[in-house]
Design an enzyme around this catalytic site. Sequence first.
Site, PDB file in Angstrom:
ATOM      1  N   GLU A 115      -7.677  15.122   7.102  1.00  0.00           N
ATOM      2  CA  GLU A 115      -8.556  16.139   7.665  1.00  0.00           C
ATOM      3  C   GLU A 115      -7.897  16.823   8.853  1.00  0.00           C
ATOM      4  O   GLU A 115      -7.973  18.043   8.988  1.00  0.00           O
ATOM      5  CB  GLU A 115      -9.860  15.487   8.102  1.00  0.00           C
ATOM      6  CG  GLU A 115     -10.714  15.077   6.922  1.00  0.00           C
ATOM      7  CD  GLU A 115     -12.145  14.804   7.330  1.00  0.00           C
ATOM      8  OE1 GLU A 115     -12.334  14.360   8.482  1.00  0.00           O
ATOM      9  OE2 GLU A 115     -13.050  15.039   6.527  1.00  0.00           O
ATOM     10  N   LYS A 141      -7.447  -4.494  -5.186  1.00  0.00           N
ATOM     11  CA  LYS A 141      -6.136  -4.872  -4.667  1.00  0.00           C
ATOM     12  C   LYS A 141      -6.081  -6.384  -4.483  1.00  0.00           C
ATOM     13  O   LYS A 141      -5.119  -7.047  -4.866  1.00  0.00           O
ATOM     14  CB  LYS A 141      -5.892  -4.186  -3.323  1.00  0.00           C
ATOM     15  CG  LYS A 141      -5.724  -2.684  -3.414  1.00  0.00           C
ATOM     16  CD  LYS A 141      -5.321  -2.131  -2.059  1.00  0.00           C
ATOM     17  CE  LYS A 141      -5.091  -0.628  -2.135  1.00  0.00           C
ATOM     18  NZ  LYS A 141      -4.659  -0.059  -0.880  1.00  0.00           N
ATOM     19  N   PHE A 172     -17.833  11.161   3.448  1.00  0.00           N
ATOM     20  CA  PHE A 172     -16.860  10.759   2.443  1.00  0.00           C
ATOM     21  C   PHE A 172     -17.046   9.286   2.110  1.00  0.00           C
ATOM     22  O   PHE A 172     -17.322   8.480   2.985  1.00  0.00           O
ATOM     23  CB  PHE A 172     -15.456  10.982   2.996  1.00  0.00           C
ATOM     24  CG  PHE A 172     -14.373  10.590   2.051  1.00  0.00           C
ATOM     25  CD1 PHE A 172     -13.928  11.484   1.082  1.00  0.00           C
ATOM     26  CD2 PHE A 172     -13.809   9.322   2.105  1.00  0.00           C
ATOM     27  CE1 PHE A 172     -12.930  11.125   0.208  1.00  0.00           C
ATOM     28  CE2 PHE A 172     -12.812   8.963   1.217  1.00  0.00           C
ATOM     29  CZ  PHE A 172     -12.378   9.866   0.275  1.00  0.00           C
ATOM     30  N   ASP A 179       0.860  -1.160   0.000  1.00  0.00           N
ATOM     31  CA  ASP A 179       0.000   0.000   0.000  1.00  0.00           C
ATOM     32  C   ASP A 179       0.910   1.227   0.000  1.00  0.00           C
ATOM     33  O   ASP A 179       2.091   1.114   0.313  1.00  0.00           O
ATOM     34  CB  ASP A 179      -0.834  -0.066   1.283  1.00  0.00           C
ATOM     35  CG  ASP A 179      -1.736   1.125   1.420  1.00  0.00           C
ATOM     36  OD1 ASP A 179      -2.264   1.548   0.388  1.00  0.00           O
ATOM     37  OD2 ASP A 179      -1.900   1.605   2.547  1.00  0.00           O
ATOM     38  N   LYS A 180       0.402   2.358  -0.389  1.00  0.00           N
ATOM     39  CA  LYS A 180       1.279   3.522  -0.375  1.00  0.00           C
ATOM     40  C   LYS A 180       1.121   4.326   0.918  1.00  0.00           C
ATOM     41  O   LYS A 180       2.042   4.422   1.713  1.00  0.00           O
ATOM     42  CB  LYS A 180       0.991   4.420  -1.579  1.00  0.00           C
ATOM     43  CG  LYS A 180       1.997   5.557  -1.731  1.00  0.00           C
ATOM     44  CD  LYS A 180       1.699   6.406  -2.922  1.00  0.00           C
ATOM     45  CE  LYS A 180       0.563   7.340  -2.672  1.00  0.00           C
ATOM     46  NZ  LYS A 180       0.888   8.490  -1.813  1.00  0.00           N
ATOM     47  N   ARG A 237      -0.399  15.196  -1.558  1.00  0.00           N
ATOM     48  CA  ARG A 237      -1.798  14.773  -1.700  1.00  0.00           C
ATOM     49  C   ARG A 237      -2.644  16.015  -1.866  1.00  0.00           C
ATOM     50  O   ARG A 237      -2.659  16.884  -1.001  1.00  0.00           O
ATOM     51  CB  ARG A 237      -2.250  14.003  -0.471  1.00  0.00           C
ATOM     52  CG  ARG A 237      -1.462  12.763  -0.232  1.00  0.00           C
ATOM     53  CD  ARG A 237      -1.610  12.323   1.197  1.00  0.00           C
ATOM     54  NE  ARG A 237      -2.941  11.824   1.473  1.00  0.00           N
ATOM     55  CZ  ARG A 237      -3.280  10.563   1.326  1.00  0.00           C
ATOM     56  NH1 ARG A 237      -2.396   9.687   0.894  1.00  0.00           N
ATOM     57  NH2 ARG A 237      -4.483  10.154   1.601  1.00  0.00           N
TER      58      ARG A 237
END
Lengths: 1141, 359
Positions: free
Chosen positions: A512, A807, A554, A414-415, A608
């Site tokens: 957040e 994935k 979200f 995963d990153k 990001r």
Amino acid sequence: MDFSTIRNLITRYCTGEESWVDSRTVYIGHKVPPPGTEAYIPQRFPDNRVVSSKYTFWNFIPKNLFEQFRRIANFYFLIIFLVQLIIDTPTSPMTSGLPLFFVITVTAIKQGYEDWIRHKADNAVNQCPVHVIQHGKVVRKQSQKLQVGDIVQVKEDETFPCDLILLSTSREDGTCFVTTASLDGESSHKTYYAVQDTKAFNTAEEVDTLHATIECEQPQPDLYKFVGRINIYLDRDEPIARPLGSENLLLRGATLKNTEYIHAVAIYTGMETKMALNYQSKSQKRSAVEKSMNAYLIVYLGILISKALINTVLKYVWQANPNRDEPWYNQKTETERQRHVLIRAFTDFLAFMVLFNYIIPVSMYVTVEMQKFLGSYFILWDDDMFDEELGEGPLVNTSDLNEELGQVEYVFTDKTGTLTENNMELRECCVDGNVYVPHAICNGQILPGAAGMDMIDSSPGVDGKEREELFFRALCLCHTVQVKEEETVDGIKRGIHQGKSTSFYISSSPDEVALVEGMKRLGFTYLRLKDSHMEILNREDEMERFELLEVLNFDSVRRRMSVIVKSSSGEYYLFCKGADSSIFPRVVSGKVEQVRARVEHNAVEGLRTLCVAYKKLTHEEYDQTCRLLNSAKLALQDRDKKLAEAYDVIEKDFILLGATAVEDRLQDKAADTIESLHKAGMKVWVLTGDKMETAAATCYASKLFHRNTQILELTTKRTEEQSLHDVLFDLSRTVLRQHGSMTRDIFSGLSGDYQDYGLIIDGATLSAVLKPTQDVTSNGGNYKEIFLEICRNCSAVLCCRMAPLQKAQIVKLIKASKEHPITLAIGDGANDVSMILEAHVGIGIMGKEGRQAARNSDYAITKFKHLKKMLLVHGHYYYIRIAELVQYFFYKNVCFIFPQFLYQFFCGFSQQPLYDTAYLTLYNISFTSLPILLYSLMEQHINMDILKRDPSLYRDIAKNSLLRWPTFIYWTLLGVFDAMVFFFGAFFLFDNTTFTSNGQMFGNWTFGTLVFTVLVFTVTLKLALDTHYWTWINHFVIWGSLLFYVIFSLLWGGIIWPFLNYQRMYYVFMQMLSSGPAWLSIILLIIVSLLPDVVKKVLCRALCPTTTERIQRMRADRIFERVETNIRDSLLDGIQNTTEA
Amino acid sequence: MMASSYNAKDEDGHHPGSVGSGGPGAVKSKKPDNTAFKQQRLPAWQPILTAGTVLPAFFMIGLIFIPIGIGLLVTSNNIKEFEVRAVAIATSYCVIRALCSYTAPRTKDFSNVFMYYGLSNFYQNHRRYVKSRDDSQLNGDKSSLLNPSKECEPYRTSDKKSIAPCGAIANSLFNDTLELFYIHPNGSRIAIHLVKTGIAWWTDKHVKFRNPGENNNNLSIVFQDTSKPVNWRKPVYELDPSDPDNNGFINEDFIVWMRTAALPTFRKLYRIIQKKKDNMTPTLPPGNYSLEVIYNYPVRSFDGRKRMILSTISWMGGKNPFLGIAYITVGSVCFFLGVVLLIIHHKYGNRNNNADIPN
């Protein structure tokens, strides 16, 4: 075993087929609804007893035995044991019964103990008191007696006894705070909401008057999904229906925090709670070593059966002469004579099986289990993998896969949070193309006010100023961050204001938190959510209050979230933030171009990015929105879909405000780790949900892609231009051309300079590739193959924009490809769980996004960099250890049993055992068990530091190289050779002569003991030759077990054992030792048996050394050189000194 | 050097404790002990098998084994062994006079001469045979005497009485009598004194085998409720009536027979011809001998052969060239391998070293 199927069956059985429904109806407080309402089907629900234990007192023995004998190996030994009991066998049933009994007992005790602990835990949980409201009074009840429909009162810091719907809380706003640490590991407080229409029922009496029913879905294991509806009957009117969602559902196992008490109604109890449904044993993963072990077992079973068959056939051929079958001196009994020849033949076959059954030893399973279990402690204990910050070391959730760590070929990582720190910091924000950079924290002090902001571009005008503040407010409002308060309410404001960390932000998303904290530094401080008003402190230290009307949460499909707020001036705003791709299409005005350029620039830097947009709503629009949302929320079926549709309608026509860029720093040594993994021959794939540019930047930063890596793109952008088909074929052509030259390079030994490829693929294209095409005419079915072919030739692959399930799909795809490579998945978040479960080895990182990944993983580590030691050192060690363990076990049992086989040719195929019963029993249990166990725990063929420094050593053991068939055959042949040496050595020594100095003769037991002595010594010394790492423990165990054999033999033969009905071993061992030639032949035979292996080792090392061997050699030489130089230096010094003198 | 690095780590371990947010206690409890064992850093000797290290061992083995082998071979060759194949004749009495010339070289043997009988194709190691005995009966256990183990079937009872000693092994006791005579040049036959004790293991005779009935010397009373093995001519208490210490279960011929042989062709010690006291005359002076066999034991039915062997014994036992030859062979092979490895070591060892250095 699948719980749910059983449960379904039971429910179906209890309720009858017809009444099987998809939803359940719960009468709150068991009050029957007023007549006239729909007829509900009464359902029976289980009580709140939780049973995690497997056994009861009564069924423990039968059930446990049944479970144990379901293991094929145990079953095999049971059969052998039963055969020994039933027929007249050469060896006493003790020889196989005792070890089996031992293994079964130990396992049973272990499982029994674990179950006892579970029972205790169950009892503690089931009997813990809960407060139930009955007839307006609070009554204490045992938790297990709780029924669906009971109204429960839970106090602060208590754990919820079952799944509850929150009715009312002590807080006026009807919220309560809950931590779900024991469920998903997230320790942050989450807010749950009472049903609006019941939140007023605050006291026990009031709640008891509530007249309502709840309709909800049948229990399902997803923790975050719940749909239901509550019907409240007030004054016999039409009931009021309210939607229930997961925000109303308090889960069993979670704990109430910061709330005095709550009232809630039980809807799922006992084994139907979401926690219980999630309590499932993970599917067992099997390592490659175990697979080859099973293959070997089958070979040995074949050998065993053929040996028994050969001997049976030969026996009957040999016995054709009645004088051989039954000479005058050795008559059969009447019953034996009368037995049918076929029965006799079959019994003989079984007897031979029993005689040779030790070739498949019970103890191997025990030793392997023990090795794995004990060996895993070295991972736990590893100081290098201990994280000082978290105060935690690695976790081993399963020890079955230790050796698989040494076999990894594909690493899927995963990153976010894995490669990167997941420690977000707002780097900049861009409003209409103006860039703001918040000041970093200097010495823990935050510069107050507007001074904390740098304007890079020209200062905006009045209009710009307004936009800028709107942007900041948007970021302060559009989030789900909570403020964790310290004890005093007063201190908060001051605390935040003065920058003392008396309160801090908590959110499930670190982005957040970074944004809100960044805003704080830019002058806008989010204080708290109070009475559904969000309070922010603006630059002028004025409090602004916004009423929070709706939160559009979200989700990873939409990739954005929105809030609808009403400002104090009565204006309705909708603020939205989300990924650029999901915002830009919905924007109607704003400086899109500038922002887009900035976003792209930031993405390339590896930041990001999020875009922020807003729209103003009129009152009418808001009402409409509200209706839309409510109708979607009220839907019982397909609520998610309807919500998504509603969101889609609401979130459009935005005005773009700007963008933010959050930096997620690379983890410590991530690049170094990836480089090492590459050098070790592993292919590293990054699977991330992030966008391509950001992900690619991280990949460059982490050295997954190098400057000279040629990037192949397989993205939607490209497939839009060309057809997927063409793109794929293009790429495969490029790669294959390369592949040809690469193999040439390897042959010429110059593999350092070839072009390597990196592939970037995104989620959409991937699903297109994987989708089975309908039309048969095009060779669409081959896409998968072509894709795999391309991937196989790329050193690094980046998959971006991946959904969690994708994935897992990727991992599955690689797993199923034709080489069946061993895969490893590593990740830290809940979105990685599916791939962690799918891969051969799943590694979880104990990171910021909760513990879900760590809990579902096979191993959990604290930092990505620890993967290096985990694989290169621990994995490597475990692999060579277990490989030797397996091969050695088969070898030593060939050595053990083959002489027995040979002996049959000299004893008329009568199944006469060569060794005494005690030797047969103890050989695997005690004489030869400890050295190999210790070897398999301690062996280090190369120093740890060298393994870490030189990752290419990992290639030496790739592809299960130590357990391939040639190696296995070599070991087996070595075993056969050694067995021949033992047997024929003793045979020729015994050949019709005496070897004592008093002329007395030895019998068959001395013969067996001689063979056995040579056997024990040879087998142990063979292991000693293989040991590269002699600690004092090794010395102790190896020499100790030889000594033990001698002492045991002396004792065993030294006494007339009263409980035995034979004394065949009496003084046999001592008599043997009193003979000189016996000593001489023991020494000779040991040396002869060890000789070929030593020669083979030395020759291989000299003629075609592996990398490992070269390194070992180098190290030895270096030590030697060091000594040499030291001596030379000291000599030179001496000479100088003397000349000077 | 290692120890110092551990210390450094230990100190490192303390720092975060005070800084860590979880409280120092929590941090400490989870932190693994930093012992050499747990970190897999125990000091260790790390040998590797290379041509260089193995070479000396090979030469050593060669140098030690070859002399030992030669010694063994010489010893073995010095042992005089003389074997007579008994010709099975239908008559029960048989005298063989063919020995005469062969005993002539026994001039210098002043040591004991051991007399063996040998049987071939006799499967004493057959499973049914090996287990057909009752060790507790043989150990003098009263209850086993009257109620022998089931393993003895079908030689457990006869005439409703238990058999003592029971079982197939006892039942098939070798019962030929061998006698050796020196034929004096004047034609008279002088019987050679054959000692019949000391042929069984001391522990067998004194511990493992015991007559039942404690100190009751009258064995016929002790064995009165038992029956003799079916093939025997006389009961067990008459095996050697002349010597009470060699009678019953502790009869040495019996004990020797009860130790089942490992292979179907075997020999068993029968008698010992003791050396002369004066050490001047050889044990068996050169001359002609005659062997008289009272032939009772049938071997024809299973194609068996009987032999009588006279042998001297050295420290390494009887004549067996195998061990000597094996030692010489292994020694030579090791020596040869040593040479081969030496060549390889010189040819390849250097090359590898050179290849290693750039790495």
